[in-house]
Enzyme design. Structure first.
Site, PDB file in Angstrom:
ATOM      1  N   CYS A  18       6.288   5.125  -1.778  1.00  0.00           N
ATOM      2  CA  CYS A  18       4.800   4.774  -1.660  1.00  0.00           C
ATOM      3  C   CYS A  18       4.847   4.029  -0.193  1.00  0.00           C
ATOM      4  O   CYS A  18       5.753   3.584   0.210  1.00  0.00           O
ATOM      5  CB  CYS A  18       4.192   3.824  -2.483  1.00  0.00           C
ATOM      6  SG  CYS A  18       3.796   2.014  -2.090  1.00  0.00           S
ATOM      7  N   ARG A  46       6.328   9.360   1.786  1.00  0.00           N
ATOM      8  CA  ARG A  46       6.915   8.459   0.654  1.00  0.00           C
ATOM      9  C   ARG A  46       6.123   8.500  -0.622  1.00  0.00           C
ATOM     10  O   ARG A  46       6.739   7.852  -1.395  1.00  0.00           O
ATOM     11  CB  ARG A  46       6.638   6.991   1.443  1.00  0.00           C
ATOM     12  CG  ARG A  46       7.255   6.601   2.568  1.00  0.00           C
ATOM     13  CD  ARG A  46       7.164   5.381   3.171  1.00  0.00           C
ATOM     14  NE  ARG A  46       7.483   4.493   2.186  1.00  0.00           N
ATOM     15  CZ  ARG A  46       8.794   3.990   1.983  1.00  0.00           C
ATOM     16  NH1 ARG A  46       9.516   4.432   2.912  1.00  0.00           N
ATOM     17  NH2 ARG A  46       9.177   3.118   1.409  1.00  0.00           N
ATOM     18  N   TRP A  90       2.822   6.668  -5.162  1.00  0.00           N
ATOM     19  CA  TRP A  90       3.645   7.454  -6.024  1.00  0.00           C
ATOM     20  C   TRP A  90       3.919   6.840  -7.262  1.00  0.00           C
ATOM     21  O   TRP A  90       4.510   5.884  -7.688  1.00  0.00           O
ATOM     22  CB  TRP A  90       5.130   7.491  -5.425  1.00  0.00           C
ATOM     23  CG  TRP A  90       6.081   8.628  -5.880  1.00  0.00           C
ATOM     24  CD1 TRP A  90       6.182   9.684  -5.315  1.00  0.00           C
ATOM     25  CD2 TRP A  90       6.828   8.424  -7.028  1.00  0.00           C
ATOM     26  NE1 TRP A  90       7.055  10.449  -6.239  1.00  0.00           N
ATOM     27  CE2 TRP A  90       7.644   9.943  -7.156  1.00  0.00           C
ATOM     28  CE3 TRP A  90       7.461   7.460  -7.926  1.00  0.00           C
ATOM     29  CZ2 TRP A  90       8.318   9.960  -7.956  1.00  0.00           C
ATOM     30  CZ3 TRP A  90       8.273   7.870  -8.809  1.00  0.00           C
ATOM     31  CH2 TRP A  90       8.735   8.988  -8.992  1.00  0.00           C
ATOM     32  N   ASN A 116       4.247  -2.004  -3.721  1.00  0.00           N
ATOM     33  CA  ASN A 116       5.276  -0.919  -3.928  1.00  0.00           C
ATOM     34  C   ASN A 116       6.217  -1.227  -4.633  1.00  0.00           C
ATOM     35  O   ASN A 116       6.931  -2.160  -4.448  1.00  0.00           O
ATOM     36  CB  ASN A 116       5.701  -0.708  -2.364  1.00  0.00           C
ATOM     37  CG  ASN A 116       6.887   0.444  -2.270  1.00  0.00           C
ATOM     38  OD1 ASN A 116       7.598   0.831  -1.288  1.00  0.00           O
ATOM     39  ND2 ASN A 116       7.097   0.860  -3.453  1.00  0.00           N
ATOM     40  N   GLY A 117       6.321  -0.512  -5.980  1.00  0.00           N
ATOM     41  CA  GLY A 117       7.529  -1.045  -7.023  1.00  0.00           C
ATOM     42  C   GLY A 117       7.226  -1.054  -8.201  1.00  0.00           C
ATOM     43  O   GLY A 117       5.914  -0.341  -8.783  1.00  0.00           O
ATOM     44  N   GLU A 486      24.366  22.140  -1.638  1.00  0.00           N
ATOM     45  CA  GLU A 486      22.911  21.920  -0.679  1.00  0.00           C
ATOM     46  C   GLU A 486      22.272  23.251  -1.007  1.00  0.00           C
ATOM     47  O   GLU A 486      20.886  23.092  -0.989  1.00  0.00           O
ATOM     48  CB  GLU A 486      23.437  21.599   0.590  1.00  0.00           C
ATOM     49  CG  GLU A 486      22.251  21.471   1.728  1.00  0.00           C
ATOM     50  CD  GLU A 486      21.289  20.555   1.187  1.00  0.00           C
ATOM     51  OE1 GLU A 486      21.548  19.544   0.162  1.00  0.00           O
ATOM     52  OE2 GLU A 486      20.221  20.553   2.062  1.00  0.00           O
ATOM     53  N   LYS A 490      18.307  22.775  -2.045  1.00  0.00           N
ATOM     54  CA  LYS A 490      17.227  23.386  -1.259  1.00  0.00           C
ATOM     55  C   LYS A 490      16.384  24.177  -2.083  1.00  0.00           C
ATOM     56  O   LYS A 490      15.095  23.888  -1.984  1.00  0.00           O
ATOM     57  CB  LYS A 490      17.786  23.932  -0.137  1.00  0.00           C
ATOM     58  CG  LYS A 490      17.089  23.519   1.114  1.00  0.00           C
ATOM     59  CD  LYS A 490      16.645  22.266   1.659  1.00  0.00           C
ATOM     60  CE  LYS A 490      17.731  21.176   1.032  1.00  0.00           C
ATOM     61  NZ  LYS A 490      17.578  19.829   1.022  1.00  0.00           N
ATOM     62  N   GLU A 493      14.478  22.248  -5.208  1.00  0.00           N
ATOM     63  CA  GLU A 493      13.615  21.469  -4.836  1.00  0.00           C
ATOM     64  C   GLU A 493      12.177  22.076  -4.378  1.00  0.00           C
ATOM     65  O   GLU A 493      11.251  21.468  -4.775  1.00  0.00           O
ATOM     66  CB  GLU A 493      14.229  20.788  -3.709  1.00  0.00           C
ATOM     67  CG  GLU A 493      15.147  19.652  -3.653  1.00  0.00           C
ATOM     68  CD  GLU A 493      15.575  19.018  -2.388  1.00  0.00           C
ATOM     69  OE1 GLU A 493      15.526  17.723  -2.371  1.00  0.00           O
ATOM     70  OE2 GLU A 493      15.783  19.754  -1.434  1.00  0.00           O
ATOM     71  N   HIS A 509      36.334  29.823 -14.578  1.00  0.00           N
ATOM     72  CA  HIS A 509      36.474  28.761 -15.626  1.00  0.00           C
ATOM     73  C   HIS A 509      35.155  28.755 -16.329  1.00  0.00           C
ATOM     74  O   HIS A 509      35.032  27.637 -16.911  1.00  0.00           O
ATOM     75  CB  HIS A 509      36.869  27.406 -14.820  1.00  0.00           C
ATOM     76  CG  HIS A 509      38.347  27.774 -14.354  1.00  0.00           C
ATOM     77  ND1 HIS A 509      39.413  27.725 -15.019  1.00  0.00           N
ATOM     78  CD2 HIS A 509      38.610  28.046 -12.873  1.00  0.00           C
ATOM     79  CE1 HIS A 509      40.382  27.806 -13.892  1.00  0.00           C
ATOM     80  NE2 HIS A 509      39.891  27.889 -12.757  1.00  0.00           N
ATOM     81  N   LYS A 604      10.216  11.802  -0.823  1.00  0.00           N
ATOM     82  CA  LYS A 604      11.554  11.703   0.108  1.00  0.00           C
ATOM     83  C   LYS A 604      12.258  10.364  -0.201  1.00  0.00           C
ATOM     84  O   LYS A 604      11.816   9.415  -0.488  1.00  0.00           O
ATOM     85  CB  LYS A 604      10.845  11.721   1.639  1.00  0.00           C
ATOM     86  CG  LYS A 604      11.907  11.594   2.617  1.00  0.00           C
ATOM     87  CD  LYS A 604      11.437  12.854   3.495  1.00  0.00           C
ATOM     88  CE  LYS A 604      12.572  13.398   4.443  1.00  0.00           C
ATOM     89  NZ  LYS A 604      13.297  14.456   3.774  1.00  0.00           N
TER      90      LYS A 604
HETATM   91  N1  GLU Z   1       3.851   0.596  -9.739  1.00  0.00           N
HETATM   92  C1  GLU Z   1       2.731   0.896  -9.188  1.00  0.00           C
HETATM   93  C2  GLU Z   1       1.765   2.150  -9.555  1.00  0.00           C
HETATM   94  O1  GLU Z   1       2.212   3.113 -10.363  1.00  0.00           O
HETATM   95  C3  GLU Z   1       3.109   1.368  -7.550  1.00  0.00           C
HETATM   96  C4  GLU Z   1       3.651   2.630  -7.399  1.00  0.00           C
HETATM   97  C5  GLU Z   1       4.044   2.794  -5.785  1.00  0.00           C
HETATM   98  O2  GLU Z   1       4.798   2.089  -5.446  1.00  0.00           O
HETATM   99  O3  GLU Z   1       3.465   3.807  -5.321  1.00  0.00           O
HETATM  100  O4  GLU Z   1       0.602   2.199  -8.991  1.00  0.00           O
END
Ligand code: GLU
Length: 609
Positions: A18, A46, A90, A116-117, A486, A490, A493, A509, A604
């Protein structure tokens, strides 16, 4: 939700991507929305499910949130102060909705929060707050932070600084969050786990998740550490220990990073731009002088064992580097960060761990590094992003200098790190000059490859055929074992096709049982003749079972149904031979109508555990 646990005595990372931005200026009425949006745009890699900004105004807090990529605001804040924050999300808790997008406003309309978290004890806190009468408007864990600060201000009768601090102390998990208070025209941020940097200019301050938004705007940068609280008022910055409340002396460093224009430079996507950049980026990554590499050379020569460490694409680059070192008779074991646990008790201060990461913020990798640092193991890193946590944790840190890699699927960082690892390994045996020549030669070959239209046409044609293919396989040997892994990654993804990479030696095998008439098999053929032959034999075996064999090779072969001609990169064949896969993944993603720059569910620098 990923539980917060302890392992090897270190906190397990639950860091989430994020992007966070904040801006404050002494210039009155400076329009800040453009600055916030530009900042968010440069950090969109992010996290990109939704975004929002909040700007302090005379009448209240102006907030606008949207789903999808960063675009424009629908309205303009009126009578705004020069103060705002923003967030690109995110999602971890609560669906991707406008309501759940950040910033989140306090119930008294006084302040807003972005985070963020993950607040890992959020259920417990939410229940407590609900009992106290707080009504929750969102499903996010972030909202508990908002209400807790409010609670502390109201009933704890604290000032904002103390309310923010005591809120932080009640949260478990790794949370970096920012509070913008309209009343005191202040921004406060606490870092825990997720990155936070502060840029400073004479008239303004900007805070962000990485240095990209600061470039060209802020001449100085301050890297915030875990458990630090930053307080920003107009253009003044104060930093405190978030646990003890004590003021911390800090040092602002000149932000010398080149101003990178985060644009597609006329290309349709960042991915294709970044693929083409590789002819230069392998040179930039290896622009270190012999003297600059010497500290790493000395440490590796003295080490008992060397380990390389990475996650995802970086793990494959780390695999190549480990191989370069083994080739010069240095015992080197490659580790994937998420599977390194059983090695950790074996590594001690006599060893060197060489860590590879694009962002330098990869959670799995940082967890291992933090643990090893406590054991006084020497850490050497090669990272692309300037000022990353990993670089700062390292005893010796090198930059791969490719410029920002915006496409989520890594291309140029991968090849740059391989080139750097090659130069390092060759420097250890006194072959610095020859290695530089070899890298230049590969760069020239790539230039020629990209200039030849025919090369793209062959791949575009193949990408059309692959649209309906369900499964395919890539096989390679030795250095091309990592290339196969890799290449498959790629394609997975960005095309969401099922593709597996494996060693040509593994075919008999088990894998061969999957091959049927019409299966597409890619063979990466290169390296020493004996290895080439082994791969060719494996291809012959699958061809005999009706597979369609695509040879990624410098020379044609009767075993190939389709030959993708690629220059021979010799010791750096892993660089030249990965290019067609990157291009193929790109063209196939386009045919499948996927956005190659923003693959579903990925972000990313995979920082979620
Ligand atoms: N846990 C928060 C949410 O879901 C923050 C997520 C983030 O870091 O974007 O809104």
């Amino acid at each position: 939700m990923i539980p917060h646990t302890e392992r090897h005595g270190v906190l397990r990372y639950t860091e989430i991507m994020c992007g966070i931005i904040g801006y404050s200026s002494i210039e009155e009425k400076k329009p800040v929305e453009g600055i916030l949006l530009d900042g968010l745009r440069s950090m969109e890699y992010r996290g990109y499910d939704s975004w929002g900004v909040a700007i302090a105004t005379k009448k209240g807090v102006f907030i606008e949130k949207k789903i999808g990529p960063i675009s424009q605001l629908n309205s303009k804040p009126i009578d705004s102060f020069s103060l705002g924050i923003g967030h690109t999300r995110w999602a971890t808790h609560g669906g991707v909705t406008k309501t759940n997008a950040h910033p989140h406003l306090s119930s008294d309309d006084r302040f807003v929060v972005v985070q963020n978290g993950i607040v890992e004890n959020f259920i417990e806190l939410k229940t407590k707050l609900q009992t106290l009468g707080y009504a929750f408007k969102t499903q996010t864990d972030t909202e508990v932070i908002v209400h807790l600060i409010h609670l502390e201000l109201q009933y704890g009768k604290k000032n904002l600084h103390d309310a923010v601090r005591s809120t932080f102390l009640q949260l478990s998990g790794r949370n970096t969050f920012v509070v913008m208070d309209r009343e005191t025209k202040t921004i406060m941020a606490i870092r825990q786990g997720s990155p936070l940097v502060v840029g400073r200019s004479p008239n303004s301050v900007m805070l962000a998740s990485d240095t990209l938004p600061l470039l060209g705007k802020m001449p100085e940068v301050i890297f915030i550490d875990d458990n630090q609280l930053v307080e920003i008022h107009a253009a003044k910055i104060a930093i405190y220990d978030a646990k003890t409340g004590k003021k911390i002396l800090f040092e602002a460093k000149p932000l010398t990073q080149k101003v990178e224009k985060i644009d597609k430079a006329g290309f349709d996507h960042f991915m294709i731009k970044e693929i083409y950049e590789q002819e230069h980026t392998i040179i930039d990554a290896t622009s270190y002088s012999e003297v600059e590499l010497l500290p790493a050379v000395k440490k590796i020569k003295k080490a008992r064992h060397v380990y390389t460490l990475g996650a995802g694409t970086a793990a494959f680059a780390a695999g190549h580097i480990a191989r370069f070192l083994r080739e010069i008779n240095i015992f080197t074991q490659e580790l994937r960060a998420y599977e390194a646990a059983s090695y950790l008790s074996l590594i001690d201060k006599r060893d060197i761990v060489l860590v590879v990461s694009q962002s330098g913020e990869t959670a799995d990798t940082l967890e291992v590094v933090e643990f090893l640092k406590k054991k006084k193991v020497t850490i050497i890193s090669i990272v692309n992003m300037i000022g990353s946590t990993l670089s700062r944790l390292s005893d010796l840190s090198y930059l791969s200098r490719t410029g920002p890699e915006i496409c989520v699927a890594s291309t140029k960082a991968y090849t740059a790190q391989i080139a750097w690892g090659y130069l390092l390994a060759q420097s250890i045996i006194g072959n610095y000059q020859q290695a530089k020549k070899q890298i230049q030669d590969v760069s020239n070959k790539l230039h020629h490859y990209f200039q030849t239209k025919q090369n793209q046409q062959v791949l575009k044609k193949l990408a059309k055929k692959l649209v309906t293919a369900e499964h395919f396989f890539v096989l390679g040997k030795e250095q091309h074992f990592y290339s196969a892994l890799e290449a498959a990654l790629k394609i997975k993804e960005i095309t969401y096709k099922h593709i597996e990479g494996f060693s040509a030696g593994e075919l008999k095998h088990g894998v061969i049982a999957l091959i049927e008439k019409g299966s597409y098999i890619f063979g990466v053929v290169g390296g020493e003749e004996s290895k080439r032959n082994e791969t060719l034999n494996a291809l012959a075996e699958v061809k005999a079972r009706g597979a369609i064999v695509v040879g990624i090779a410098s020379e044609p072969s009767d075993f190939f149904d389709i030959h993708i001609a690629v220059p021979d990169g010799k010791e750096l064949d892993s660089i030249t031979k990965i290019i067609p896969f990157q291009l193929l993944a790109y063209y196939l993603a386009l045919n499948l109508k996927n956005n190659p720059d923003k693959p579903r569910s990925l972000a990313k620098s995979v920082t979620v555990k």
